[in-house]
Design an enzyme around this catalytic site. Structure first.
Site, mmCIF file in Angstrom:
data_model
loop_
_atom_site.group_PDB
_atom_site.id
_atom_site.type_symbol
_atom_site.label_atom_id
_atom_site.label_comp_id
_atom_site.label_asym_id
_atom_site.label_seq_id
_atom_site.Cartn_x
_atom_site.Cartn_y
_atom_site.Cartn_z
ATOM 1 N N GLY A 586 0.806 -1.214 0.000
ATOM 2 C CA GLY A 586 0.000 0.000 0.000
ATOM 3 C C GLY A 586 0.836 1.260 0.000
ATOM 4 O O GLY A 586 0.397 2.285 -0.486
ATOM 5 N N LYS A 604 11.077 -2.499 2.369
ATOM 6 C CA LYS A 604 9.923 -1.750 1.878
ATOM 7 C C LYS A 604 10.309 -0.281 1.769
ATOM 8 O O LYS A 604 10.637 0.373 2.751
ATOM 9 C CB LYS A 604 8.739 -1.909 2.827
ATOM 10 C CG LYS A 604 7.494 -1.155 2.340
ATOM 11 C CD LYS A 604 6.440 -1.030 3.400
ATOM 12 C CE LYS A 604 5.512 -2.231 3.415
ATOM 13 N NZ LYS A 604 4.386 -2.023 4.338
ATOM 14 N N ASP A 701 -5.650 -4.390 8.793
ATOM 15 C CA ASP A 701 -5.534 -4.843 7.413
ATOM 16 C C ASP A 701 -5.170 -6.328 7.371
ATOM 17 O O ASP A 701 -4.198 -6.723 6.751
ATOM 18 C CB ASP A 701 -4.517 -3.997 6.655
ATOM 19 C CG ASP A 701 -4.732 -4.038 5.150
ATOM 20 O OD1 ASP A 701 -3.814 -3.615 4.406
ATOM 21 O OD2 ASP A 701 -5.794 -4.522 4.710
#
Ligand code: NAG
Ligand code: NAG
Ligand code: NAG
Ligand code: NAG
Ligand code: NAG
Ligand code: NAG
Ligand code: NAG
Ligand code: NAG
Ligand code: NAG
Length: 883
Positions: A586, A604, A701
């Protein structure tokens, strides 16, 4: 000539002019005055005196005996005496750096009917001012305040009970009565007159008290009815300056004598002159001033009707303590010497510095906050040493710096309420003991910010919430939170259940310099805790077990200890210039990389365009630093270099659950037992976030792409970027921007924007349906696009077989599957209140596992043939049984 210069330097003539000062700033305290009689205007000064009740915490009020009343007036009639404690102090609010005339009046007057002369010490702050041994005296000081409070303390030195009648402070001009060092202690103050009147306020604007002095048969008085211009720095009263004396014999010297005790005492004298006679043209009045025969000023002539003050610039001493000041007529003078008024002061040194004023303010704040009424908590907290406040330790090793408070022990002091922020300002505190009180509320974060503070005992209170991670991570910190029944640890790693009576001091070794090392220490802490925990009798709390890392498959410590902050160039190196993309999340792209050349990591990189990017990044780093669990993806490090934000996670060799379910990863199909084990482990990770952490955390999530698998197929939850801690104890929800993945999103959360842990339970229910059915969560081509609706529909049709993933080939225990479906549906209850908690989910899933394991061994052989990876991991051991 050279000599003369020296002389001239010793005495100085004052011509300096100032405005008369208003008596604002006067402090008039009538000690022992009942507050109901306060204030009143005293006769004859007209000054308003107030009660001392608010300036002192102790003592009793008394009144001089009736027989003495005619000799005295208010404010002397009442007094305060101090039968309890050794040191009792008045705490006066003053103006910092101000030259004050401080007067303390002591008139015994047989107030106690015992008729014994007093004997006690008077201290100004930490320094001895004088020893009181007479029954009627005024002690006076001229002293420059160093802070905005002034402590006047009475100290018992024997059986005599200290008392005080009046305390008065008058601000003086900063440049008047200046000393080289120390303060001025009153020796005498005289105006030369045959009068018997004492002069003070309002005649004297500074409320100095002038006594007359006259020597019959050797002096003659000189007076004027005209006004004397007295407007110099010392603002002498008219009544003082309009009279003076000259020697009776015009050729004689004007002698003034005094003695000093001890003989080496240093002193300053101030002589005030004004010519009061109208001199004829041929007349001159000129004289020299000598002290014990030494000339100390050039020949001087008083100015007609104008005040001049001559004083010592440097302190003087007299041989044997006997001083003889002589005004000697010069040869050219036709008139004898004249003197109007004279003051003498001895020098008093106050070598002991007061305790650091911030420390004083803070400790008083603490005292006020908790309403502490300890008798020793008066006056300076640290000094003098014999009056150190009960429960404090101070560093007083360097005489030239103010003492500082280094430890505070308020154990068993009946404290209630929260841990006060006032403690924060005790910046040099090394040790804090608040044990055995009734403190409530959370352990404040500021304790971790206090640099020197390394020993904290908060045991046996009623504190709630979590131990701030920053506190746990602090290097060298010893923290005891034992015996707080409601406290929980974010880390799941401190023993704190109130029923465990064993005292636990938690050692944490870490470096504050780098967060990365913190995590390493954190792991060490966990390891140490684990050792500790294993000694504790009885089952430890569930969240401890789930993080105990005892599973031989667990590899966290090895990876976690290498946590650290990386530079962007290191990130570039480790990813080989971002060569291999693992996926897109995301908030950015995830790259494959190596740390130390061998250890695989997932990097990331947060895309800068991502609107919440930096906030999200901070949230994730913070969260990952706080939590550690074998079923949560561990943070190896991070990069925070300008706009370049990166998170470096442990690499999960086997990707995510979704890839395995969809068959995109490899040709193997996950068997039912493996699927069950994966969801049990994921559930444990989630349960830990919900109940192992206090305040609880919501993942927000949960989905199959966020369940990652390592080389042993151990499941770990990833992507905490969306998590938010619940901010306030007792609040069951937080309202935030709705975030999450369509299909997994709790409809109640979506509707109400009302986030609870139950939203994760909902999402987890979807995950369960996925491992059962292996169909897309949303498929518009289906009769019912959403997976929950579709399963619901199938169930109403009574056909459980039709919902099962056909690729499982019926190789499962149907009891286990049925339980799983039932559990999934309860997780998906539209009403969040009716959904199970994650703890209940974990329990139910364990029953599924047990049910599946009770099946025969035939299918197990089949498993090992069909999936080598799976058999490696789950061949014999089923993990979550320790619960
Ligand atoms: C002080 O002591 C003297 C001698 O004992 C006594 O005569 C006098 O009255 C006392 N004065 C006061 C104010 O106590
Ligand atoms: C006092 O003397 C000063 C100068 O020395 C002068 O400015 C002031 O006006 C005089 N005051 C009176 C009342 O004469
Ligand atoms: C003072 O001394 C002068 C000369 O030294 C002398 O003439 C005068 O008489 C003396 N005055 C008195 C009052 O002694
Ligand atoms: C002043 O002191 C000097 C020196 O001690 C002495 O000779 C003289 O007689 C004194 N004068 C008076 C007026 O006391
Ligand atoms: C007064 O002082 C001056 C200079 O300091 C000196 O010359 C003179 O002799 C002194 N006079 C007396 C009487 O001491
Ligand atoms: C006390 O303070 C001094 C500096 O003022 C410092 O050198 C010393 O180490 C301190 N002592 C303790 C016990 O903290
Ligand atoms: C701590 O000290 C600062 C400045 O010295 C002050 O502004 C603040 O109010 C103090 N805090 C507390 C809680 O006393
Ligand atoms: C805490 O408060 C309770 C009730 O107010 C009291 O019984 C108890 O003694 C207190 N405990 C401490 C350690 O002060
Ligand atoms: C401790 O705090 C809880 C609430 O946080 C309260 O219910 C309990 O009565 C308190 N216990 C004591 C001994 O004060």
């Amino acid at each position: 000539m050279e000599r003369q210069c020296v002389f001239i330097a010793t005495f100085v003539l004052i011509l300096h002019l100032v405005q008369a000062q208003d008596p604002t700033g006067f402090i008039n305290v009538d000690c022992g005055l009942p507050p109901r009689d306060s204030p009143y205007n005293a006769v004859p000064t007209g000054l308003a005196y107030t009660s001392d009740a608010h300036l002192v915490n102790s003592g009793k009020t008394g009144r001089i005996a009736k027989e003495f009343e005619p000799d005295y007036t208010k404010p002397i009639l009442t007094l305060r005496y101090f039968p309890d404690g050794v040191r009792n102090c008045y705490n006066l609010k003053v103006i910092r750096d101000t030259n004050y005339l401080i007067k303390a009046t002591f008139v015994y007057g047989n107030y106690d009917g015992l008729n014994v002369d007093p004997n006690f010490d008077l201290f100004l702050g930490p320094n001895l001012w004088t020893t009181m041994s007479t029954n009627d005296t005024i002690e006076e000081l001229i002293h420059v305040t160093k802070s905005d409070s002034l402590q006047v303390c009475l100290v018992k030195t024997g059986i005599s009970i200290p008392f005080i009648n009046v305390l008065e402070l008058r601000p003086l001009p900063k440049t008047a009565y200046v000393t080289q060092s120390g303060s001025l202690k009153y020796l005498f103050r005289r105006y030369l007159s045959s009068s018997d009147r004492t002069i003070r306020y309002p005649s004297d604007v500074y409320d100095r008290k002038w006594y007359p002095m006259f020597v019959e048969n050797s002096w003659t008085q000189v007076m004027t009815t005209l006004n004397v211009n007295a407007s110099n720095l010392y603002e002498l009263p008219q009544d003082v300056m309009t009279t003076g004396v000259t020697p009776l014999n015009a050729n004689a010297t004007l002698n003034i004598t005094w003695t000093l005790e001890p003989p080496t005492t240093k002193f300053y004298s101030y002589m005030h002159f004004a010519e009061l006679e109208t001199l004829r043209a041929k007349d001159t009045r000129e004289f020299n001033m000598t002290l014990n025969g030494k000339q100390s000023f050039r020949p001087y002539s008083p100015k007609p009707l104008k005040t001049e003050t001559i004083f010592d610039v440097t302190p003087e001493q007299c041989d044997g303590g006997a001083c003889l000041l002589q005004l000697v007529k010069t040869l050219k003078s036709t008139l004898p010497p004249l003197l109007n008024a004279i003051e003498g002061f001895t020098v008093i040194d106050f070598p002991q510095m007061e305790t650091n004023e911030d420390d004083v303010a803070s400790i008083k704040n603490v005292q006020d906050t908790y309403g502490l009424s300890r008798i020793s908590w008066q006056g300076d907290p640290c000094v003098p040493k014999q009056f150190l406040w009960d429960g404090l330790s101070c560093n007083n090793s360097d005489i030239s710096t103010p003492p500082i408070i280094t430890s505070l022990d308020l154990s068993a002091s009946g404290l209630t309420g929260i841990i006060t922020h006032a403690i924060q300002n005790l910046t040099h505190l090394q040790k804090l003991d608040l044990s055995n009180n009734n403190l409530t509320g959370e352990i404040p974060e500021f304790l971790a910010d206090m640099k020197s503070l390394l020993i904290i005992d908060l045991s046996s209170n009623n504190l709630t919430g979590s131990v701030p991670p920053s506190l746990l991570q602090k290097k060298g910190m010893k923290l005891n939170v034992e015996g707080n029944p409601h406290i929980l640890c974010t880390t799941g790693s401190c023993v704190n259940k109130g029923h465990k009576k064993k005292s636990i001091i938690v050692p944490v070794v870490a470096s504050i310099a780098s967060i990365a090392v913190l995590i390493g220490a954190f792991v060490l802490f966990l390891v140490l805790r684990k050792k500790k925990a294993s000694k504790v009798e009885g089952p430890p709390p569930s969240y401890m077990q789930s993080s105990d890392g005892r599973s031989p498959r667990s590899s966290e410590p090895a990876i976690m200890t290498k946590n650290k902050r990386f530079t962007y160039s290191e990130v570039m190196t480790m990813t080989n210039n971002f060569q291999r993309i693992l996926g897109k999340g995301g908030f950015g792209i995830v790259y494959h990389g190596f740390v130390n050349g061998t250890e695989q990591v997932a990097v990331k990189i947060l895309s800068q365009s991502s609107s919440q990017g930096y906030k999200q990044f901070k949230a994730e780093v913070e969260l990952l630093l706080r939590v550690h669990h074998k079923n949560l993806v561990g943070l190896v490090g991070y990069c925070d270099e300008g706009e370049n934000l990166a998170l470096i996670y442990e690499y999960m060799t086997n990707g995510d659950l979704k890839e395995h379910m969809s068959g995109t990863r490899n040709r193997f199909v996950l068997n039912w037992r493996t699927r069950l084990n994966i969801v049990v482990e994921s559930a444990q990770g989630l349960e830990y976030l919900h109940s192992g952490c206090k305040p609880p955390m919501v993942h927000r999530d949960v989905k199959t792409t966020n369940i990652l698998l390592n080389e042993h197929f151990q499941a770990k939850l990833a992507d905490f970027g969306l998590s938010r801690s619940f901010p306030i104890e007792g609040e069951t929800h937080v309202s935030t921007v709705v975030a999450g993945t369509p299909g997994y999103l709790d409809p109640e959360y979506y509707r109400t924007n009302w986030l609870t842990e139950k939203s994760d339970v909902y999402s987890f229910g979807i995950v369960l349906l996925e491992i059962i059915t292996n169909i897309p969560v949303i498929d518009q081509s289906r009769e019912k696009p959403h997976i929950a609706e579709w399963v619901g529909l199938m169930l109403t049709r009574g056909d459980i077989k039709s919902i099962m993933d056909p690729s499982l080939n019926g190789d499962y225990d149907s009891g286990s599957v049925w339980k799983a479906v039932e559990l999934a549906m309860s997780c998906l209850n539209p009403s969040s209140a009716r959904r199970p908690t994650m703890s209940q989910v974990v329990m139910a899933l364990n029953e599924c596992v047990a049910s599946e394991n009770s099946r025969g061994g035939a299918s197990r052989d089949m498993d090992s043939k069909s999936s080598i990876e799976v058999s490696l991991t789950f061949g014999t051991e089923v993990s979550p049984t320790a619960r």
